[in-house]
Scaffold this active site. Structure first.
Site, PDB file in Angstrom:
ATOM      1  N   CYS A   2     -18.409 -40.207 -43.768  1.00 29.70           N
ATOM      2  CA  CYS A   2     -18.862 -39.167 -44.684  1.00 29.70           C
ATOM      3  C   CYS A   2     -19.049 -37.854 -43.933  1.00 29.70           C
ATOM      4  O   CYS A   2     -19.396 -37.837 -42.753  1.00 29.70           O
ATOM      5  CB  CYS A   2     -20.179 -39.568 -45.332  1.00 29.70           C
ATOM      6  SG  CYS A   2     -20.105 -41.093 -46.289  1.00 29.70           S
ATOM      7  N   THR A 429      -8.459 -47.499 -30.901  1.00 35.01           N
ATOM      8  CA  THR A 429      -7.582 -46.850 -29.924  1.00 35.01           C
ATOM      9  C   THR A 429      -8.260 -46.688 -28.577  1.00 35.01           C
ATOM     10  O   THR A 429      -7.618 -46.823 -27.524  1.00 35.01           O
ATOM     11  CB  THR A 429      -7.119 -45.489 -30.474  1.00 35.01           C
ATOM     12  OG1 THR A 429      -6.173 -45.709 -31.528  1.00 35.01           O
ATOM     13  CG2 THR A 429      -6.459 -44.651 -29.401  1.00 35.01           C
ATOM     14  N   SER A 430      -9.554 -46.417 -28.558  1.00 35.86           N
ATOM     15  CA  SER A 430     -10.271 -46.292 -27.283  1.00 35.86           C
ATOM     16  C   SER A 430     -10.251 -47.605 -26.517  1.00 35.86           C
ATOM     17  O   SER A 430     -10.169 -47.616 -25.279  1.00 35.86           O
ATOM     18  CB  SER A 430     -11.716 -45.845 -27.536  1.00 35.86           C
ATOM     19  OG  SER A 430     -11.758 -44.546 -28.094  1.00 35.86           O
ATOM     20  N   SER A 474     -15.299 -43.569 -26.274  1.00 33.76           N
ATOM     21  CA  SER A 474     -15.257 -43.201 -27.693  1.00 33.76           C
ATOM     22  C   SER A 474     -14.761 -41.773 -27.813  1.00 33.76           C
ATOM     23  O   SER A 474     -15.249 -40.883 -27.100  1.00 33.76           O
ATOM     24  CB  SER A 474     -16.649 -43.329 -28.321  1.00 33.76           C
ATOM     25  OG  SER A 474     -16.707 -42.731 -29.596  1.00 33.76           O
ATOM     26  N   GLN A 475     -13.813 -41.541 -28.710  1.00 37.31           N
ATOM     27  CA  GLN A 475     -13.313 -40.183 -28.922  1.00 37.31           C
ATOM     28  C   GLN A 475     -14.431 -39.292 -29.452  1.00 37.31           C
ATOM     29  O   GLN A 475     -14.668 -38.207 -28.933  1.00 37.31           O
ATOM     30  CB  GLN A 475     -12.129 -40.212 -29.893  1.00 37.31           C
ATOM     31  CG  GLN A 475     -11.412 -38.874 -30.045  1.00 37.31           C
ATOM     32  CD  GLN A 475     -12.113 -37.898 -30.995  1.00 37.31           C
ATOM     33  OE1 GLN A 475     -12.210 -36.707 -30.712  1.00 37.31           O
ATOM     34  NE2 GLN A 475     -12.627 -38.374 -32.101  1.00 37.31           N
ATOM     35  N   HIS A 630       4.689 -69.062 -27.686  1.00 39.99           N
ATOM     36  CA  HIS A 630       3.506 -69.745 -28.217  1.00 39.99           C
ATOM     37  C   HIS A 630       3.249 -69.341 -29.677  1.00 39.99           C
ATOM     38  O   HIS A 630       2.089 -69.260 -30.102  1.00 39.99           O
ATOM     39  CB  HIS A 630       2.287 -69.441 -27.345  1.00 39.99           C
ATOM     40  CG  HIS A 630       2.426 -69.936 -25.951  1.00 39.99           C
ATOM     41  ND1 HIS A 630       2.181 -71.236 -25.580  1.00 39.99           N
ATOM     42  CD2 HIS A 630       2.837 -69.298 -24.821  1.00 39.99           C
ATOM     43  CE1 HIS A 630       2.409 -71.382 -24.285  1.00 39.99           C
ATOM     44  NE2 HIS A 630       2.813 -70.219 -23.795  1.00 39.99           N
TER      45      HIS A 630
END
Length: 738
Positions: A2, A429-430, A474-475, A630
């Site tokens: 938000c 992504t981080s 963290s971005q 596998h």
């Protein structure tokens, strides 16, 4: 998630000016992800002759309109829908050019958590049809059901499914039952002390015209301050090479009551600096349990009593006036504009060469540089970065070898190298950036390295020790799961280090030390330049931790030399965008895509799969090539497109074998290979496999070069499939709730 935006103007302005400013602020927050939006503005004394019951209001498409004093307009969908609803409302009420001496507004973009996306569930949430109290909220109120049941028992009627609606109704309940007059800040403090969870809140009320109150507990909130003399203000920032990323310019400016009240002021609240930067660069980064009260052209900051303090220090005041430093934002307005590109993501992909330079600026230096404390690379280093000429370590004399300087870690290096283990904690992504750099950290430090998804760590509550070092990547620096994992690690006494792209973020403030990524403002929900720059930061940390090792000095020198050349190699890959677009056209109608990688490039496969699925909504899976037999091999046939990352490194022969196995099952292959690997290129081009060729760099940096074509691929796939690149459905840029 938000987005919150609020404003209070002390100088006269029209309704249309206020509404337009609120809309612009919301547009700057669109990248955070949302499904509805709304705005509340106006002060009692300027009431319209508006007597609409809720039923009448909802007959107007996509709007809710309430009462006298505060006007509220909300809309489901994107901000253009809200703009249409506002235009309809202002034209019908002939309120566009009405001027007011002092006006406030609060606005919100909602990412649905409690209740479906709808007009009724969107914010601002109000206490009653007259909107005597209006609130916008980012976060989650975990005890809202108990509060809701209590308020219903007291005769309150709820119309939304949200957890937020309890807040304005609780304001109304306390206000009506108070035996003594309460100031706005006192009322809000009594409300907030009843709330549990993580949140940032803005309050507006007809009972307190010309006032706004903002408070923060877990979710980000900034206060921007603009005065007539802002043009004369100069606040210098310290060099990033000589300070921790957590430190800010003190400047001698504190926040008590807000100075000269004769000077007209503009105040802005926002979840993110991107909504403030075009108005002012002077901001206060609110800390947890901060309450800011705007009144009479002034501002005050208070510290709210925490739950623990209420239990242990019963005589302590609920509100304590405090000081917060005034900071100067370093980003420019151009960073929040598209700059001639069609989408923010496309712009950010192409900004990566410059972002990588900024990440290394002042950190990757040459011995003998005269000014190591400067915030930039030396002129010699920058020249080498910009040059496309061939390079080798022989270019340097012995006293001109490159080295790493990380000011934010200097005091803690000895503790880190003596750690029991290094733990990297991140999400999305981080986390992939951590996967990409793990092998090098293990190699250079000779310490065990553990990777943890923050949410999984919280579910397990594993043992952590005082001699563990935890890196939190963290971005945004506000990721909810990563923040909770940080608090858990701190409770166990571990050394906590932050790697974020946002100075002043919660992670940057709560960790013991850290490194700022310096990738620049990232607007697109899908992270691109922050990912590659995070890898570079972790690589530089590994190099710094091993600088005293003679055994690994040659390897470190090779990596540093290639780091200097890395931006140029990324530029070369970006020049091949047309070829990647052609490949995207071939894949645009597919339903699935597999990606195989190994070693350093396992992270590349994971990141490719994530980008494709989150943007183009095509099923995609990143698979460790060693696990092919596998299970994943059963998926391979002539119809299933499969990307294989087989650039030149120590695992090249194993990847050659993987390709052969896939071809034996008639696999439809897309191969990423090195330009200088003619054997692989010649052999597999005859097998009718699609080839993507990239420059070769040392193995630990190859993953940065390799991800660039796949970022472009996911971008063009999304455009061709007709989806929103910058704002994928159901996703948010900053995940501030669990």
């Amino acid at each position: 998630m938000c987005g919150i935006f609020g404003l209070l103007f002390s100088s006269p302005c029209s309704t249309s000016f206020v509404v337009d400013a609120a809309l612009t602020g919301l547009r700057r927050l669109e990248y955070r992800g949302y499904d509805s939006s709304g705005v509340a503005w106006g002060e009692p004394g300027l009431e319209l002759e508006l007597e609409l019951e809720r039923e009448e209001a909802t007959t107007r498409p996509h709007t809710d309109l309430f009462g006298k004093g505060t006007r509220v307009v909300k809309a489901e969908g994107n901000i253009s829908q809200l703009e249409k609803a506002l235009e309809l409302y202002l034209s019908q009420e002939n309120d566009r050019e009405r001027k007011v001496a002092c006006v406030s507004a609060i606005a919100h973009t909602r990412w649905a958590t409690h209740g479906v996306p709808s007009t009724l569930n969107s914010h601002p949430q109000v206490s009653n049809p007259q909107a005597d109290f209006a609130v916008v909220h980012n976060g989650i109120i975990t005890n809202y059901r108990a509060l809701k049941e209590f308020l219903i028992s007291q005769g309150e009627h709820f119309v939304s499914e949200t957890d937020t609606e309890v807040i304005p109704k609780l304001c109304k309940y306390i206000h009506e039952r108070s035996t003594t007059p309460l100031s706005f800040k006192e009322l809000v403090s009594q409300v907030v002390r009843e709330l549990e969870g993580a949140f940032a809140l803005l309050f507006k009320s007809n009972y307190y015209p010309g006032e706004l109150v903002g408070c923060k507990c877990g979710s980000p909130l900034l206060l921007g301050i603009k005065t007539n003399d802002d043009d004369d203000l100069e606040v210098s920032m310290p060099s990033p090479t000589s300070r921790k990323m957590m430190e800010v310019e003190q400047g001698g400016v504190g926040l008590g009551v807000g100075g000269d009240k004769q000077s007209p002021r503009e105040f802005y609240f926002a979840s993110d600096a991107s909504a403030i930067i075009e108005h002012t660069k002077r901001v206060v980064v609110m800390e947890d349990n901060d309450l800011v009260h705007l009144k009479d052209g002034g501002y005050s900051v208070y510290s709210l009593q925490t739950k623990r303090e209420r239990q242990t220090e019963k005589g302590k005041a609920a509100l304590t006036e405090t000081n917060r430093v005034l900071q100067t934002l370093e980003i420019g307005v151009e960073q929040i504009m598209k700059g001639g590109y069609d989408h923010f993501m496309q712009k950010e992909i192409h900004e990566q060469p410059e972002a990588l330079i900024e990440t290394m600026r002042g950190r990757l230096l040459l011995h003998g540089d005269t000014d190591l404390e400067s915030p930039g690379m030396s002129a010699q280093s920058l020249q080498r970065v910009k040059s496309l000429s061939a390079r080798s370590s022989s270019e340097y004399s012995e006293d001109r070898l490159p080295f790493i300087k990380l000011g934010g870690l200097e005091e803690y290096l000895e503790n880190i190298v003596r750690s029991r283990r290094l733990i990297f904690i991140a999400c999305g992504t981080s986390f992939h950036a951590c996967v990409a750099a793990r092998q090098l950290v293990e190699e250079l430090t000779c310490l065990p390295v553990t990777l943890e998804l923050a949410s999984d760590l919280l579910d397990r509550n594993p043992p952590l020790f005082r001699d563990d070092t935890c890196f939190f990547v963290s971005q945004s620096g506000e990721t909810a799961d990563t923040l909770k994992a940080l608090n858990y690690a701190k409770s166990k006494g571990s050394l906590c280090i932050g790697i974020t792209n946002t100075v002043g973020s919660s992670i940057s403030r709560e960790t013991d030390c850290g490194v700022h990524v310096n990738a620049g403002c990232e607007i697109g929900v899908a992270s691109t330049k922050a990912y590659t720059c995070q890898i570079v930061v972790i690589v530089m940390i590994a190099l710094k931790l091993s600088e005293d090792s003679l055994k690994r000095s040659k390897r470190c020198e090779e990596i540093m030399n290639d780091l200097l050349e890395l931006p140029n190699l990324v530029r070369q890959v970006l020049q091949e965008e047309d070829k990647i677009k052609d490949l995207a056209e071939e894949l645009a109608k597919e339903k699935s895509l597999l990606a195989f990688g190994r070693g350093y490039n396992y992270a590349t496969a994971l990141e490719l799969a994530l980008k494709v699925k989150e943007l183009s909504y095509m099923h995609s899976e990143g698979i460790l090539a060693g696990e092919l037999k596998h299970g994943p091999l059963a998926l391979i046939d002539e119809h299933m497109p499969a990307v294989v990352i087989a650039t030149r490194d120590s695992l090249r022969e194993k990847m050659w074998s993987t390709i052969q196995q896939l071809l034996a099952r008639k696999g439809r292959l897309i191969l990423l290979v090195s330009k200088d690997d003619s054997d692989m290129s010649d052999y597999f081009s005859s097998a009718k496999s699609r080839l993507i060729q990239v420059p070769t760099v040392t193995d630990c940096l190859q993953t940065i070069v390799n991800i660039i074509p796949f970022q472009l691929l996911s971008y063009h796939l999304t455009v061709l499939r007709g989806f929103n690149v910058d704002q994928p459905r159901n996703l948010a840029k900053s995940v501030t709730v669990e």
